[in-house]
Structure formats: C-alpha cells, structure tokens
Motif scaffolding. Structure first.
Motif, PDB file in Angstrom:
ATOM      1  N   TYR A 149      54.849  44.791  87.982  1.00 31.90           N
ATOM      2  CA  TYR A 149      54.337  44.510  86.640  1.00 31.90           C
ATOM      3  C   TYR A 149      52.815  44.449  86.709  1.00 31.90           C
ATOM      4  CZ  TYR A 149      53.949  42.149  82.098  1.00 31.90           C
ATOM      5  OH  TYR A 149      53.649  41.821  80.806  1.00 31.90           O
ATOM      6  N   ASP A 150      52.149  45.361  86.016  1.00 37.53           N
ATOM      7  CA  ASP A 150      50.697  45.423  86.023  1.00 37.53           C
ATOM      8  C   ASP A 150      50.167  44.666  84.807  1.00 37.53           C
ATOM      9  OD1 ASP A 150      47.996  46.089  85.872  1.00 37.53           O
ATOM     10  OD2 ASP A 150      48.335  48.194  86.383  1.00 37.53           O
ATOM     11  N   GLU A 151      49.735  43.430  85.019  1.00 35.63           N
ATOM     12  CA  GLU A 151      49.313  42.574  83.908  1.00 35.63           C
ATOM     13  C   GLU A 151      48.079  43.118  83.199  1.00 35.63           C
ATOM     14  OE1 GLU A 151      49.074  38.572  85.348  1.00 35.63           O
ATOM     15  OE2 GLU A 151      51.235  38.337  85.206  1.00 35.63           O
ATOM     16  N   PHE A 152      47.162  43.715  83.950  1.00 36.22           N
ATOM     17  CA  PHE A 152      45.974  44.295  83.326  1.00 36.22           C
ATOM     18  C   PHE A 152      46.369  45.434  82.386  1.00 36.22           C
ATOM     19  CE2 PHE A 152      42.535  47.433  83.210  1.00 36.22           C
ATOM     20  CZ  PHE A 152      41.513  46.650  82.685  1.00 36.22           C
ATOM     21  N   LYS A 153      47.243  46.328  82.842  1.00 37.81           N
ATOM     22  CA  LYS A 153      47.709  47.436  82.008  1.00 37.81           C
ATOM     23  C   LYS A 153      48.446  46.908  80.775  1.00 37.81           C
ATOM     24  CE  LYS A 153      50.792  51.426  81.968  1.00 37.81           C
ATOM     25  NZ  LYS A 153      51.353  51.055  80.688  1.00 37.81           N
ATOM     26  N   GLU A 154      49.291  45.916  80.967  1.00 33.76           N
ATOM     27  CA  GLU A 154      50.033  45.341  79.849  1.00 33.76           C
ATOM     28  C   GLU A 154      49.087  44.682  78.848  1.00 33.76           C
ATOM     29  OE1 GLU A 154      53.238  45.727  79.137  1.00 33.76           O
ATOM     30  OE2 GLU A 154      53.504  46.910  80.946  1.00 33.76           O
ATOM     31  N   TYR A 155      48.054  44.004  79.344  1.00 36.48           N
ATOM     32  CA  TYR A 155      47.062  43.406  78.455  1.00 36.48           C
ATOM     33  C   TYR A 155      46.401  44.494  77.609  1.00 36.48           C
ATOM     34  CZ  TYR A 155      42.800  41.373  76.680  1.00 36.48           C
ATOM     35  OH  TYR A 155      41.799  40.982  75.842  1.00 36.48           O
ATOM     36  N   CYS A 156      45.949  45.567  78.263  1.00 32.17           N
ATOM     37  CA  CYS A 156      45.282  46.662  77.549  1.00 32.17           C
ATOM     38  C   CYS A 156      46.219  47.324  76.543  1.00 32.17           C
ATOM     39  CB  CYS A 156      44.741  47.684  78.542  1.00 32.17           C
ATOM     40  SG  CYS A 156      43.380  47.061  79.557  1.00 32.17           S
ATOM     41  N   ASP A 157      47.459  47.549  76.929  1.00 28.91           N
ATOM     42  CA  ASP A 157      48.442  48.142  76.007  1.00 28.91           C
ATOM     43  C   ASP A 157      48.687  47.232  74.806  1.00 28.91           C
ATOM     44  OD1 ASP A 157      48.669  50.298  77.724  1.00 28.91           O
ATOM     45  OD2 ASP A 157      50.624  49.692  78.531  1.00 28.91           O
ATOM     46  N   THR A 158      48.781  45.943  75.045  1.00 27.28           N
ATOM     47  CA  THR A 158      49.002  44.984  73.955  1.00 27.28           C
ATOM     48  C   THR A 158      47.818  44.972  73.000  1.00 27.28           C
ATOM     49  OG1 THR A 158      50.422  43.627  75.352  1.00 27.28           O
ATOM     50  CG2 THR A 158      49.471  42.556  73.416  1.00 27.28           C
ATOM     51  N   ARG A 159      46.597  44.963  73.546  1.00 27.78           N
ATOM     52  CA  ARG A 159      45.396  44.988  72.703  1.00 27.78           C
ATOM     53  C   ARG A 159      45.345  46.261  71.864  1.00 27.78           C
ATOM     54  NH1 ARG A 159      41.749  41.038  71.680  1.00 27.78           N
ATOM     55  NH2 ARG A 159      41.223  42.821  70.425  1.00 27.78           N
ATOM     56  N   ARG A 160      45.664  47.398  72.490  1.00 27.03           N
ATOM     57  CA  ARG A 160      45.677  48.669  71.762  1.00 27.03           C
ATOM     58  C   ARG A 160      46.696  48.625  70.625  1.00 27.03           C
ATOM     59  NH1 ARG A 160      46.858  51.706  76.012  1.00 27.03           N
ATOM     60  NH2 ARG A 160      45.104  51.111  77.288  1.00 27.03           N
ATOM     61  N   ALA A 161      47.867  48.072  70.891  1.00 29.26           N
ATOM     62  CA  ALA A 161      48.903  47.982  69.863  1.00 29.26           C
ATOM     63  C   ALA A 161      48.458  47.066  68.729  1.00 29.26           C
ATOM     64  CB  ALA A 161      50.204  47.467  70.482  1.00 29.26           C
ATOM     65  N   MET A 162      47.798  45.967  69.071  1.00 26.70           N
ATOM     66  CA  MET A 162      47.311  45.041  68.044  1.00 26.70           C
ATOM     67  C   MET A 162      46.246  45.716  67.181  1.00 26.70           C
ATOM     68  SD  MET A 162      47.205  41.619  70.386  1.00 26.70           S
ATOM     69  CE  MET A 162      46.745  40.435  69.135  1.00 26.70           C
ATOM     70  N   ASP A 163      45.346  46.462  67.811  1.00 32.52           N
ATOM     71  CA  ASP A 163      44.338  47.226  67.055  1.00 32.52           C
ATOM     72  C   ASP A 163      45.008  48.235  66.130  1.00 32.52           C
ATOM     73  OD1 ASP A 163      42.256  45.859  68.286  1.00 32.52           O
ATOM     74  OD2 ASP A 163      41.914  47.434  69.794  1.00 32.52           O
ATOM     75  N   PHE A 164      46.025  48.919  66.647  1.00 30.99           N
ATOM     76  CA  PHE A 164      46.720  49.953  65.889  1.00 30.99           C
ATOM     77  C   PHE A 164      47.358  49.409  64.611  1.00 30.99           C
ATOM     78  CE2 PHE A 164      50.458  52.586  64.961  1.00 30.99           C
ATOM     79  CZ  PHE A 164      49.842  53.827  64.823  1.00 30.99           C
ATOM     80  N   VAL A 165      47.919  48.204  64.686  1.00 34.95           N
ATOM     81  CA  VAL A 165      48.582  47.633  63.503  1.00 34.95           C
ATOM     82  C   VAL A 165      47.633  46.801  62.639  1.00 34.95           C
ATOM     83  CG1 VAL A 165      50.882  47.670  64.532  1.00 34.95           C
ATOM     84  CG2 VAL A 165      49.489  45.602  64.733  1.00 34.95           C
ATOM     85  N   GLY A 166      46.337  46.759  63.036  1.00 36.20           N
ATOM     86  CA  GLY A 166      45.347  46.118  62.195  1.00 36.20           C
ATOM     87  C   GLY A 166      45.033  44.671  62.494  1.00 36.20           C
ATOM     88  N   ILE A 167      45.415  44.193  63.666  1.00 34.75           N
ATOM     89  CA  ILE A 167      45.069  42.831  64.056  1.00 34.75           C
ATOM     90  C   ILE A 167      43.680  42.887  64.675  1.00 34.75           C
ATOM     91  CG2 ILE A 167      45.664  40.863  65.526  1.00 34.75           C
ATOM     92  CD1 ILE A 167      48.595  41.813  65.338  1.00 34.75           C
ATOM     93  N   SER A 168      42.747  42.217  64.081  1.00 41.82           N
ATOM     94  CA  SER A 168      41.351  42.291  64.535  1.00 41.82           C
ATOM     95  C   SER A 168      41.125  41.400  65.762  1.00 41.82           C
ATOM     96  CB  SER A 168      40.415  41.869  63.429  1.00 41.82           C
ATOM     97  OG  SER A 168      40.572  40.500  63.139  1.00 41.82           O
ATOM     98  N   SER A 169      40.037  41.682  66.442  1.00 42.15           N
ATOM     99  CA  SER A 169      39.677  40.876  67.617  1.00 42.15           C
ATOM    100  C   SER A 169      39.416  39.447  67.211  1.00 42.15           C
ATOM    101  CB  SER A 169      38.433  41.456  68.286  1.00 42.15           C
ATOM    102  OG  SER A 169      38.711  42.740  68.777  1.00 42.15           O
TER     103      SER A 169
END
Length: 55
Positions: A35-55
């Motif tokens: 389980y690559d936590e860094f990759k999962e973090y980046c994927d989660t952030r990308r998904a949040m950006d995609f659905v409109g959840i701001s930083s």
C-alpha cells in the motif's frame, strides 16, 4: 495517509511520523504491505479536486 503527504503539506499541518501521534500508535501498525500511502494521498487529492472540493 496524511502523514505520507508531500513535504509542504506535512510542514503546513505540522505532521510527522505517525508513531508520535497517540491516536495512531495504539496498534503499532504503521505501514501496510503493498500500500503506497503517498500515491493514495495524491489520488485522493486529485479526486477531491475533480469533484470540486477545494484545498
């Protein structure tokens, strides 16, 4: 996963090694094999950006 974020995020939120957080060190399980936590973090952030959840 958040503790494995990029350095600027870790610094911004004053994160560190998960072993130093009482909530996270109760089980002595800090890593999951395969389980690559860094990759999962980046994927989660990308998904949040995609659905409109701001930083």
């Amino acid at each position: 996963m958040l503790c494995a974020a990029p350095p600027e995020v870790v610094q911004k939120y004053k994160l560190g090694n998960p072993r130093t957080f009482h909530y996270l060190n109760q089980t002595n399980c800090y890593e999951l094999e395969g389980y690559d936590e860094f990759k999962e973090y980046c994927d989660t952030r990308r998904a949040m950006d995609f659905v409109g959840i701001s930083s």
